[in-house]
Design a protein around this motif. Structure first.
Motif, short mmCIF file in Angstrom:
data_model
loop_
_atom_site.label_atom_id
_atom_site.label_comp_id
_atom_site.label_asym_id
_atom_site.label_seq_id
_atom_site.Cartn_x
_atom_site.Cartn_y
_atom_site.Cartn_z
N ILE A 46 0.85 -1.18 0.00
CA ILE A 46 0.00 0.00 0.00
C ILE A 46 0.89 1.24 0.00
N ASN A 47 1.93 1.21 0.83
CA ASN A 47 2.96 2.25 0.84
C ASN A 47 4.26 1.59 1.30
N GLY A 48 5.27 2.35 1.65
CA GLY A 48 6.56 1.78 2.02
C GLY A 48 6.57 0.98 3.30
N ASP A 49 5.56 1.14 4.16
CA ASP A 49 5.51 0.43 5.45
C ASP A 49 4.35 -0.55 5.59
N ALA A 50 3.30 -0.38 4.81
CA ALA A 50 2.08 -1.19 4.96
C ALA A 50 1.82 -2.01 3.71
N ALA A 51 1.29 -3.20 3.93
CA ALA A 51 0.96 -4.08 2.82
C ALA A 51 -0.20 -4.98 3.21
N VAL A 52 -0.83 -5.56 2.20
CA VAL A 52 -1.83 -6.60 2.40
C VAL A 52 -1.23 -7.87 1.82
N ALA A 53 -1.20 -8.92 2.64
CA ALA A 53 -0.64 -10.19 2.19
C ALA A 53 -1.65 -11.29 2.46
N GLY A 54 -1.54 -12.36 1.71
CA GLY A 54 -2.47 -13.46 1.91
C GLY A 54 -2.05 -14.70 1.18
N ALA A 55 -2.92 -15.68 1.24
CA ALA A 55 -2.66 -16.97 0.60
C ALA A 55 -3.97 -17.58 0.14
N VAL A 56 -3.86 -18.42 -0.87
CA VAL A 56 -4.98 -19.19 -1.37
C VAL A 56 -4.46 -20.60 -1.62
N THR A 57 -5.20 -21.57 -1.15
CA THR A 57 -4.83 -22.96 -1.39
C THR A 57 -6.10 -23.80 -1.52
N PHE A 58 -6.00 -24.87 -2.26
CA PHE A 58 -7.13 -25.77 -2.40
C PHE A 58 -6.61 -27.17 -2.62
N ASN A 59 -7.45 -28.14 -2.29
CA ASN A 59 -7.11 -29.55 -2.44
C ASN A 59 -8.31 -30.23 -3.08
N ILE A 60 -8.07 -30.87 -4.21
CA ILE A 60 -9.12 -31.60 -4.89
C ILE A 60 -8.64 -33.03 -5.04
N SER A 61 -9.38 -33.94 -4.42
CA SER A 61 -9.04 -35.37 -4.55
C SER A 61 -10.34 -36.16 -4.58
N GLU A 62 -10.22 -37.45 -4.72
CA GLU A 62 -11.39 -38.29 -4.86
C GLU A 62 -12.22 -38.27 -3.57
N GLY A 63 -13.43 -37.78 -3.66
CA GLY A 63 -14.34 -37.79 -2.54
C GLY A 63 -14.24 -36.61 -1.59
N VAL A 64 -13.23 -35.76 -1.73
CA VAL A 64 -13.09 -34.63 -0.81
C VAL A 64 -12.39 -33.48 -1.51
N SER A 65 -12.80 -32.29 -1.19
CA SER A 65 -12.09 -31.10 -1.65
C SER A 65 -12.13 -30.07 -0.52
N SER A 66 -11.12 -29.23 -0.49
CA SER A 66 -11.07 -28.19 0.54
C SER A 66 -10.51 -26.92 -0.08
N PHE A 67 -10.81 -25.81 0.57
CA PHE A 67 -10.39 -24.49 0.11
C PHE A 67 -9.97 -23.70 1.34
N TYR A 68 -8.88 -22.94 1.22
CA TYR A 68 -8.39 -22.12 2.32
C TYR A 68 -7.93 -20.78 1.75
N THR A 69 -8.24 -19.71 2.45
CA THR A 69 -7.73 -18.40 2.08
C THR A 69 -7.56 -17.56 3.34
N HIS A 70 -6.59 -16.67 3.31
CA HIS A 70 -6.46 -15.67 4.37
C HIS A 70 -5.95 -14.37 3.77
N ALA A 71 -6.26 -13.29 4.46
CA ALA A 71 -5.77 -11.97 4.08
C ALA A 71 -5.41 -11.21 5.35
N ASP A 72 -4.22 -10.60 5.35
CA ASP A 72 -3.71 -9.89 6.52
C ASP A 72 -3.27 -8.48 6.13
N PHE A 73 -3.49 -7.53 7.01
CA PHE A 73 -2.92 -6.20 6.88
C PHE A 73 -1.64 -6.21 7.70
N LEU A 74 -0.51 -5.84 7.08
CA LEU A 74 0.80 -5.92 7.73
C LEU A 74 1.46 -4.56 7.82
N MET A 75 2.08 -4.30 8.96
CA MET A 75 2.91 -3.11 9.17
C MET A 75 4.36 -3.58 9.30
#
Length: 158
Positions: A46-75
């Motif tokens: 966002i500027n020299g000291d602040a940012a937004v960071a996160g992750a996205v992950t998913f798992n697709i397999s036989e009979g099950v799937s999952s999804f994960y996400t997060h978002a953080d404001f960082l100083m």
């Protein structure tokens, strides 16, 4: 199921909103992280000291799937909180954010609060960084408290 799908789509869209809504002083980085979670990592300054960071992950397999996400404001640290080395700068950071995990086998959706503490090493001659973070987490479903941690890298596109 329609409600859960809507929540997942909205959380994913919010993850990428900082790149669209702000002019980043230091760019937008995308890469990978391992441990908890293991998946795609991003960071939008966002500027020299602040940012937004996160992750996205998913798992697709036989009979099950999952999804994960997060978002953080960082100083990020400035001045005395940085360590300058020959090939880059190490900065410490802290922040707060949200996480969402969905597992369709158990029809389980878990929302939580994150409080990341970490360090990032920004290379001087390479448009990228590596990071390590330790994250205390509170899950709302039955008020569980736990810890996550991850190691990762990102390449900055601009």
């Amino acid at each position: 199921m329609k409600k859960i799908t809507t929540i997942i789509v909205l959380c994913t869209a919010l993850n990428f909103a900082p790149e669209i809504g702000h002019a980043q002083d230091n760019g937008f980085g995308i890469g990978a992280m391992i441990n908890s979670p293991t998946g795609i990592s991003y960071k939008a300054w966002i500027n020299g000291d602040a940012a937004v960071a996160g992750a996205v992950t998913f798992n697709i397999s036989e009979g099950v799937s999952s999804f994960y996400t997060h978002a953080d404001f960082l100083m990020h640290s400035t001045g005395d909180g940085t360590v300058e080395l020959d090939s880059g700068v190490m900065r410490f950071y802290y922040g707060g954010g949200l996480r969402l995990r969905f597992n369709d086998l158990t029809d389980d959706t878990r929302l939580g609060i994150r409080a990341p503490l970490g360090t990032t090493y920004q290379f001087e001659e390479f448009s990228g960084d590596i990071f390590f973070e330790f994250v205390p987490t509170i899950l709302f479903d039955n008020f569980n408290f736990g810890f996550n941690g991850a190691l990762g890298f990102r390449y900055y596109l601009n």
